[in-house]
Structures are given as structure tokens and as C-alpha cells.
Write an enzyme that holds these catalytic residues in place. Sequence first.
Site, PDB file in Angstrom:
ATOM      1  N   TYR A  51      77.789 -20.820  30.833  1.00 48.93           N
ATOM      2  CA  TYR A  51      78.206 -20.716  32.234  1.00 48.93           C
ATOM      3  C   TYR A  51      79.084 -21.880  32.692  1.00 48.93           C
ATOM      4  O   TYR A  51      80.106 -21.647  33.350  1.00 48.93           O
ATOM      5  CB  TYR A  51      76.976 -20.590  33.140  1.00 48.93           C
ATOM      6  CG  TYR A  51      76.656 -19.157  33.524  1.00 48.93           C
ATOM      7  CD1 TYR A  51      76.614 -18.161  32.551  1.00 48.93           C
ATOM      8  CD2 TYR A  51      76.396 -18.801  34.838  1.00 48.93           C
ATOM      9  CE1 TYR A  51      76.318 -16.851  32.876  1.00 48.93           C
ATOM     10  CE2 TYR A  51      76.101 -17.484  35.173  1.00 48.93           C
ATOM     11  CZ  TYR A  51      76.058 -16.519  34.192  1.00 48.93           C
ATOM     12  OH  TYR A  51      75.778 -15.216  34.514  1.00 48.93           O
ATOM     13  N   GLU A  98      87.438 -20.854  35.328  1.00 44.91           N
ATOM     14  CA  GLU A  98      87.857 -20.059  36.490  1.00 44.91           C
ATOM     15  C   GLU A  98      88.414 -20.963  37.588  1.00 44.91           C
ATOM     16  O   GLU A  98      89.479 -20.685  38.170  1.00 44.91           O
ATOM     17  CB  GLU A  98      86.668 -19.263  37.021  1.00 44.91           C
ATOM     18  CG  GLU A  98      86.149 -18.183  36.073  1.00 44.91           C
ATOM     19  CD  GLU A  98      84.864 -17.553  36.575  1.00 44.91           C
ATOM     20  OE1 GLU A  98      84.704 -17.419  37.806  1.00 44.91           O
ATOM     21  OE2 GLU A  98      84.000 -17.197  35.750  1.00 44.91           O
TER      22      GLU A  98
END
Length: 214
Positions: A142, A149
Site C-alpha cells: 500500500y 499515485e
Amino acid sequence: MPKLSNLYLLAYNSLQAVAWAVCLALSLSSFVSTKAVNGAYASAGDLIYFLQMVQFLEVIHGAVGLVPSGVVFPLMQWAGRAHFLFVLRQTHEVQESPSVFITFVAWSLSEVIRYPHYAFNCMGSCPSWITYLRYTAFIVLYPPGMAGETWLMYQALPFVKKTSLFPDLFAGLSYYNFLRVLLVCYPFLCLKLYLHMFKQRRSKLGKHPKKKKR
């Protein structure tokens, strides 16, 4: 005889598992063949975009009670990824950024673990090691996915500012300013999802028993 809904979920999760394995292979093969990380979007971008749009079905699955995941967290994850891909597809200048490679590999690795876990559960028996991976691998995967992103959207800011491809939003808010606000909020939204995964991990794996004192 298995329920029709269970057969549908088995087919859906199995196909997603295979497709994300292809995405991972495409992203890595591009890196291996060119010794560079700038070809991930050209190799796997279209397939990942398609799979991500299809993943909206998972929000619907939760909404209609087909799976117990609910709506909020699947929607948050879907919306975050979909928005990332929207910016990426509209901003050609950042499509060869290393952040794309980092994000695609992190996403693909997480999905080739998540979907087999779901598929095995549909069959009524999931190997314990897959369950462990499902609720442990995110700890490592993650953070780079979230960082990739955020990094790409930050890189896209100057190009978003000077292009007319992004329309103004409500109340005259420009997409450029919306993206700036989102970048401020994004780490907190990502943290919420990350902590939610830890909560799921505790629920599914439980706490390790304390060792007896000698």
C-alpha cells in the site's frame, strides 16, 4: 448445487486474478526488456484502465449485499484509482514517469493476491497461506502504491494548469485547484484506507497468542 451468485463471484474473481497477473507480467517485462521504468503505461495502461472500470462492480456487489464489504471503502479505493488513471490518461507528459511503474506494480501485486483469496473462498476452502498474504502483503504494497499515485498527480499539476482538457467543476472551481486540494487531502484518505486494512487484518488473522513465561 452452488448458488448462481457464488458461481458468478467465482468467475469474476478468477478472471480478475488472471487479468491482473497479465498486468504484472506486462509491467515487469517492459522493465526487463528495456532496463527502464518508463514503459509501464504503454505496456499495461489500457488493460489496467479497463480492469479498474470493471472493478466498480465490486461497489455494486457490496451495495446489493452480494459480499459483506459494504460500499464506503470499496468506493473510496475505486474512486482513488479511477481518478489517478483519469489524470494519467489525460496528461501524456507524465505517462513515462517512474511513478506509473511503481503504482502499476504495487496494484498488480496486491490484486494477484486479493482475487485468488476471494476465488478460493467462493469454492469454500482457502489455503491459510493465501489468507495470510491477503491480510499482510498490503503492509508493504500500500505505501508505494499510495506514494506513486500522489507523486504522479503532483507531477501532473503544471500540465493540468495549462491544458483545456480538464473542465471546471462545480461553483467555478477549476480542476487544477481541485487537484491541489485533493493532494492535500489524499494522504489522509489513504491513511484511512490503510488503517482500515489493519483493522481487517486483526479481524481475519486475530492476535498471536502470547508466549508463556518461563
